[in-house]
Enzyme design. Structure first.
Site, PDB file in Angstrom:
ATOM      1  N   CYS A   2       0.935  -1.217   0.156  1.00 35.74           N
ATOM      2  CA  CYS A   2      -0.204  -0.074   0.114  1.00 35.74           C
ATOM      3  C   CYS A   2       0.811   1.346   0.067  1.00 35.74           C
ATOM      4  CB  CYS A   2      -0.877   0.018   1.199  1.00 35.74           C
ATOM      5  SG  CYS A   2      -2.204  -1.087   1.237  1.00 35.74           S
ATOM      6  N   GLY A   3       0.253   2.470  -0.560  1.00 38.41           N
ATOM      7  CA  GLY A   3       1.005   3.676  -0.563  1.00 38.41           C
ATOM      8  C   GLY A   3       0.169   4.715  -0.347  1.00 38.41           C
TER       9      GLY A   3
END
Length: 298
Positions: A2-3
């Site tokens: 995830c970013g």
């Protein structure tokens, strides 16, 4: 993986470019989360009005919805469509009645967010395509946060996409994992919270909303979460007037902040910040573990 990204504009001249910069930041995080993406934009608004961002099949979100809702509320209702989301603006005092009417008459419609200034758009797909689908690059505003998701432990669905919102003008994006979210969810349900998903990030958002409802400031609520929420995480939280960043005491998830006279920016990696104008003049640093960083417009 995830970013996550966040951008808080100090320079008012940059406000017409908020959506463009956030979209570019989000696109750089595609490798960290290619499954779904979402962005919360804080734009113009009035304390007397509330925006309800709704999601459903296109056939449920046509002009008839605004007319029927307006007739039921006996109040003016404005509707703006963006792909399969719409933003309905109505008098704030009618908000509870409007939400109840929508649930009774259009059960296929999902309430994505509510607030005087916040709009949230999210969908499955690559971040750049999601941003383009909702015309995010053309949006104006003061600040916003975004998330790209890699669904390693659950299905790829729009419901599971971030940001999560559990209070007016409040939202959260999260990189990491909470080990005790089910216990916290049960406690929050006893406080009247209703959760749409099994995602631990929605629980984190609900916990912060509950603490602030009980009188905590955002900083106090985040500080309290260090004792209550067990796991590893980086939170970026949006509010009507600003945003905040918190890493768990171990700080095993990557995080970078940059601050200049023009903006404060957050990214899971520096490459998300490298696309911003004037980044070479900003102070770039790694946020310390278990430390709340917050910026607000007063």
């Amino acid at each position: 993986m995830c970013g996550i990204v966040g951008l808080f504009l100090k320079n008012e001249k940059l406000q017409p470019e908020l959506g463009e910069h956030l979209s570019r930041m989000l696109a750089t995080m595609s490798a960290r989360g290619p499954d779904s993406a979402g962005i919360a934009i804080y734009g113009s608004g009035s304390e007397d009005l509330v925006k309800l961002t709704l999601r459903a099949e296109q056939s449920s979100l046509d002009g008839d919805l605004a007319r029927e809702l307006g007739a039921a509320l006996k109040a003016p209702v404005d509707l703006v469509r963006r792909s399969n989301h719409v933003v309905i603006t109505l008098p704030r005092q009618r908000q509870p009645q409007a939400i109840a009417w929508l649930r009774d008459n259009f059960p296929d419609i999902h309430l994505v967010s509510a607030g005087s200034r916040m709009e949230i758009y999210k969908e499955v797909g690559l971040p750049e395509r999601v941003a383009d689908r909702f015309s995010v690059p053309s949006m104006q505003g003061t600040h916003g946060i975004g998330h790209t998701r890699m669904a390693t432990e659950s299905a790829v669905t729009t419901d599971g996409a971030h940001p999560f919102s559990t209070g007016d003008d409040q939202c959260l994006v999260h990189n990491g994992s909470l080990s005790n979210h089910n216990a916290v969810r049960r406690n929050l349900r006893r406080e009247g919270f209703v959760f749409e998903t099994e995602n631990d990030s929605e629980v984190a958002a609900g916990y912060l909303t509950w603490r602030m409802r009980e009188g905590d400031s955002l900083k106090q609520a985040l500080t309290s979460s260090l004792d209550t929420l067990d796991g590893f995480f980086t939170f970026v939280v949006g509010t009507r007037d600003g945003f905040a960043v918190l890493r768990d005491p171990i700080a095993c998830k990557p995080a970078v902040l940059a601050e200049s006279d023009d903006y404060v920016a957050f990214g899971s990696e520096f490459r998300a910040l490298a696309v911003l104008p004037g980044i070479e003049k900003a102070r770039v640093f790694e946020p310390e573990p278990a430390t709340v960083y917050a910026w607000e417009r007063r």
